[in-house]
Design a protein around this motif. Structure first.
Motif, PDB file in Angstrom:
ATOM      1  N   ASP A   1      89.574 111.481  75.389  1.00 52.30           N
ATOM      2  CA  ASP A   1      89.856 112.127  74.003  1.00 52.30           C
ATOM      3  C   ASP A   1      89.890 113.820  74.103  1.00 52.30           C
ATOM      4  O   ASP A   1      89.143 114.233  74.381  1.00 52.30           O
ATOM      5  CB  ASP A   1      89.006 111.965  72.883  1.00 52.30           C
ATOM      6  CG  ASP A   1      89.727 111.505  71.334  1.00 52.30           C
ATOM      7  OD1 ASP A   1      90.158 112.637  70.974  1.00 52.30           O
ATOM      8  OD2 ASP A   1      89.686 110.636  70.922  1.00 52.30           O
ATOM      9  N   GLY A   2      91.269 114.288  73.547  1.00 51.21           N
ATOM     10  CA  GLY A   2      91.445 115.499  73.897  1.00 51.21           C
ATOM     11  C   GLY A   2      91.233 116.346  75.136  1.00 51.21           C
ATOM     12  O   GLY A   2      90.964 117.610  75.167  1.00 51.21           O
TER      13      GLY A   2
ATOM     14  N   SER B   1      93.872 110.932  66.624  1.00 49.48           N
ATOM     15  CA  SER B   1      93.308 110.092  67.448  1.00 49.48           C
ATOM     16  C   SER B   1      93.812 108.761  67.206  1.00 49.48           C
ATOM     17  O   SER B   1      93.769 107.796  68.071  1.00 49.48           O
ATOM     18  CB  SER B   1      91.946 110.275  67.410  1.00 49.48           C
ATOM     19  OG  SER B   1      91.599 111.381  67.977  1.00 49.48           O
TER      20      SER B   1
ATOM     21  N   TYR C   1      87.277 104.203  67.076  1.00 46.45           N
ATOM     22  CA  TYR C   1      87.939 103.447  68.555  1.00 46.45           C
ATOM     23  C   TYR C   1      87.366 102.209  68.238  1.00 46.45           C
ATOM     24  O   TYR C   1      88.261 101.232  68.952  1.00 46.45           O
ATOM     25  CB  TYR C   1      87.413 104.520  69.735  1.00 46.45           C
ATOM     26  CG  TYR C   1      87.806 105.870  69.319  1.00 46.45           C
ATOM     27  CD1 TYR C   1      89.088 106.169  69.730  1.00 46.45           C
ATOM     28  CD2 TYR C   1      86.865 106.476  68.975  1.00 46.45           C
ATOM     29  CE1 TYR C   1      89.412 107.724  69.031  1.00 46.45           C
ATOM     30  CE2 TYR C   1      87.013 108.013  68.588  1.00 46.45           C
ATOM     31  CZ  TYR C   1      88.487 108.481  68.455  1.00 46.45           C
ATOM     32  OH  TYR C   1      88.646 109.912  68.251  1.00 46.45           O
TER      33      TYR C   1
ATOM     34  N   ASP D   1      86.891 115.826  73.425  1.00 49.39           N
ATOM     35  CA  ASP D   1      87.425 116.259  72.205  1.00 49.39           C
ATOM     36  C   ASP D   1      86.442 117.037  71.459  1.00 49.39           C
ATOM     37  O   ASP D   1      86.868 118.083  70.969  1.00 49.39           O
ATOM     38  CB  ASP D   1      88.047 114.873  71.564  1.00 49.39           C
ATOM     39  CG  ASP D   1      88.815 115.586  69.943  1.00 49.39           C
ATOM     40  OD1 ASP D   1      89.690 116.176  70.201  1.00 49.39           O
ATOM     41  OD2 ASP D   1      88.220 115.020  69.105  1.00 49.39           O
TER      42      ASP D   1
ATOM     43  N   ASP E   1      94.584 111.213  74.660  1.00 47.94           N
ATOM     44  CA  ASP E   1      95.346 110.700  73.589  1.00 47.94           C
ATOM     45  C   ASP E   1      96.099 112.126  72.970  1.00 47.94           C
ATOM     46  O   ASP E   1      97.089 111.977  72.412  1.00 47.94           O
ATOM     47  CB  ASP E   1      94.398 110.177  72.280  1.00 47.94           C
ATOM     48  CG  ASP E   1      93.357 111.020  72.116  1.00 47.94           C
ATOM     49  OD1 ASP E   1      92.998 111.941  72.910  1.00 47.94           O
ATOM     50  OD2 ASP E   1      92.672 110.726  70.945  1.00 47.94           O
ATOM     51  N   HIS E   2      95.758 113.150  73.393  1.00 44.71           N
ATOM     52  CA  HIS E   2      96.160 114.487  72.978  1.00 44.71           C
ATOM     53  C   HIS E   2      95.629 115.641  73.701  1.00 44.71           C
ATOM     54  O   HIS E   2      94.496 115.325  74.203  1.00 44.71           O
ATOM     55  CB  HIS E   2      96.080 114.536  71.601  1.00 44.71           C
ATOM     56  CG  HIS E   2      95.125 114.598  70.846  1.00 44.71           C
ATOM     57  ND1 HIS E   2      93.829 115.425  71.019  1.00 44.71           N
ATOM     58  CD2 HIS E   2      94.274 113.444  70.360  1.00 44.71           C
ATOM     59  CE1 HIS E   2      92.693 114.695  70.417  1.00 44.71           C
ATOM     60  NE2 HIS E   2      92.839 113.667  70.011  1.00 44.71           N
TER      61      HIS E   2
ATOM     62  N   HIS F   1      93.430 120.002  67.628  1.00 43.23           N
ATOM     63  CA  HIS F   1      94.453 119.170  68.417  1.00 43.23           C
ATOM     64  C   HIS F   1      95.967 119.844  68.280  1.00 43.23           C
ATOM     65  O   HIS F   1      96.286 120.733  67.494  1.00 43.23           O
ATOM     66  CB  HIS F   1      94.928 117.844  67.786  1.00 43.23           C
ATOM     67  CG  HIS F   1      93.750 116.793  67.600  1.00 43.23           C
ATOM     68  ND1 HIS F   1      93.741 115.448  67.017  1.00 43.23           N
ATOM     69  CD2 HIS F   1      92.364 116.951  67.967  1.00 43.23           C
ATOM     70  CE1 HIS F   1      92.534 114.742  67.245  1.00 43.23           C
ATOM     71  NE2 HIS F   1      91.761 115.768  67.608  1.00 43.23           N
TER      72      HIS F   1
HETATM   73 ZN    ZN Z   1      91.877 112.104  69.798  1.00 43.48          ZN
END
Ligand code: ZN
Ligand code: ZN
Length: 404
Positions: free
Chosen positions: A11-12, A55, A250, A300, A338-339, A348
């Motif tokens: 994540d992130g 997310s 998640y 993230d 995801d980003h 983000h």
């Molecule tokens: Zn995320």
């Protein structure tokens, strides 16, 4: 021949250069670099160029579900993630235990980050009835919880009670003129008051106050979602799947898509998460399932905290997990994010993220380092989130020929 696959979403993970290097370029990551040297790489926009992904929507896209069709509010995933069994048209909220004074001014949105007290307090609220609506409430870790309204004529189109900062409590307001939205807002406002009446009198909170701690005396709702069952990964792609994640969101998304949720000891969704245990659990899960999705949250968190050192350290932890998967999984391995959550922005951003595929049927494209800059020259080019599962399913041998 069919093959199995592991998809890891850090994540992130994507970032910007700091003194000329991104955190991925700074980290020691021999296994990730081995993956990329033996595989294909590229960049990816999980939703689309210039779109800053949440997310929730980005994970739906990466797992092959167009968020335009399948996203109906975050609350649904939070409720599924904490283990509430949802029924069609349930309205679900993400919530916090918070602290308010007698005038309903918020003193702390997280009730002093209560520890396990939420599990005791939840019993006072769960299964409460307001008008013809049943309240289902479940506490999660620390101050977090999920709330579900079950009953006729409800809508997700109402505003948040949680003002997202220390301020006066918001009243839930209908966001359209429907009687359903008006009813739902009314129920939530009644619920908010009731939660204060019940919780402020509870012995746990009396005890906390006596100890000089913030009482968890109100439930703050936000992010309403409406639940509708969707086609499962098994039905959509033809293989069975499992999810290994620490965070409730998640697990909730995976549950929504019909994946089996595996509980791994030490998988916390924080910096201290035991990623090697997650990798080992994935190897184990591949004996039963064709597809395993692993989520890593710490990357993230480091971005949001603006903590470069922690981000580099998390990447190095991910690398050790990849080592386990390369050695033991005998499957296709895909890793992406995801980003971007750049440490310099603490939020983000719309920057593309790197992606790498590894396995015996993956073409080597000559890229040597897994990072945002090197992968931009990779053979996958620039993908979108929705491209990931079709690419994986064709490598796995589950795609049918288009035409003849
Ligand atoms: Zn995320
Ligand atoms: Zn984030």
């Amino acid at each position: 021949m069919k093959r199995k696959a592991v998809l890891i979403v850090c994540d992130g993970l994507g970032d910007l250069q700091i003194n000329g290097k991104t955190p991925l370029q700074m980290a020691k990551k021999p296994n990730l670099d081995r993956m990329v040297s033996h595989g294909s790489s590229g960049l990816m926009y999980s939703i689309g160029p210039g779109i800053i992904p949440g997310s929730d929507t980005s994970h739906l896209a990466i797992l092959g579900y167009d968020p335009k069709q399948y996203y109906s509010g975050r609350g649904t995933f939070e409720a599924l993630g904490v283990g509430i069994k949802l029924e069609k048209n349930d309205i679900a909220f993400r919530c916090n235990f918070g602290t308010v004074d007698r005038k309903f001014r918020i003193l702390d949105r997280r009730a002093g980050r209560i520890k396990d007290e939420g599990k005791i307090l939840e019993k006072e609220i769960d299964r409460m009835k307001i008008e013809d609506v049943t309240i289902i409430f479940k506490a999660s870790v620390e101050h977090r919880a999920a709330l579900v309204l079950r009953g006729p004529g409800l809508s997700r189109n109402i505003s948040d009670v949680d003002p997202h900062e220390v301020d006066k409590l918001n009243e839930a307001k209908p966001l359209d003129g429907s009687s359903e939205a008006r009813k739902t807002a009314r129920i939530i406002n009644l619920f908010t008051k009731k939660s204060y009446e019940i919780l402020s009198k509870h012995w746990i909170n009396k005890k906390r106050e006596a100890e000089g701690k913030m009482p968890a005396n109100i439930i703050l709702t936000r992010g309403p979602g409406i639940y509708e069952p969707v086609i499962s990964i098994k039905e959509k792609f033809g293989f069975s799947s499992a999810c290994i994640a620490g965070g409730a969101l998640y697990k909730g998304i995976a549950k929504y898509l019909g994946m089996e949720i595996l509980e791994v000891k030490g998988a916390t969704g924080r910096y201290d998460s035991d990623l090697v245990a997650k990798g080992t659990a994935a190897v184990q899960a591949l004996k039963k399932h064709e597809f395993v999705f692993i989520h890593v949250k710490g990357t993230d968190n480091a971005g949001h905290d603006g903590n470069l050192k922690e981000k580099v350290r998390m990447i190095e932890k991910v690398d050790k997990m990849i080592g386990v998967l390369i050695r033991k999984s005998n499957s296709i391995i895909a890793l992406t994010s995801d980003h971007s959550t750049p440490v310099s922005l603490k939020a983000h951003s719309g920057h593309a993220v790197p992606i790498v595929l590894y396995g015996d049927v993956v073409r080597r494209d000559g890229i040597k380092s897994f990072d945002e800059i090197s992968c931009a020259k990779g053979s996958l080019g620039i993908l979108r989130g929705l491209d990931v599962m079709p690419i994986l399913t064709s490598l796995m041998g589950y795609s049918k020929m288009y035409g003849s």
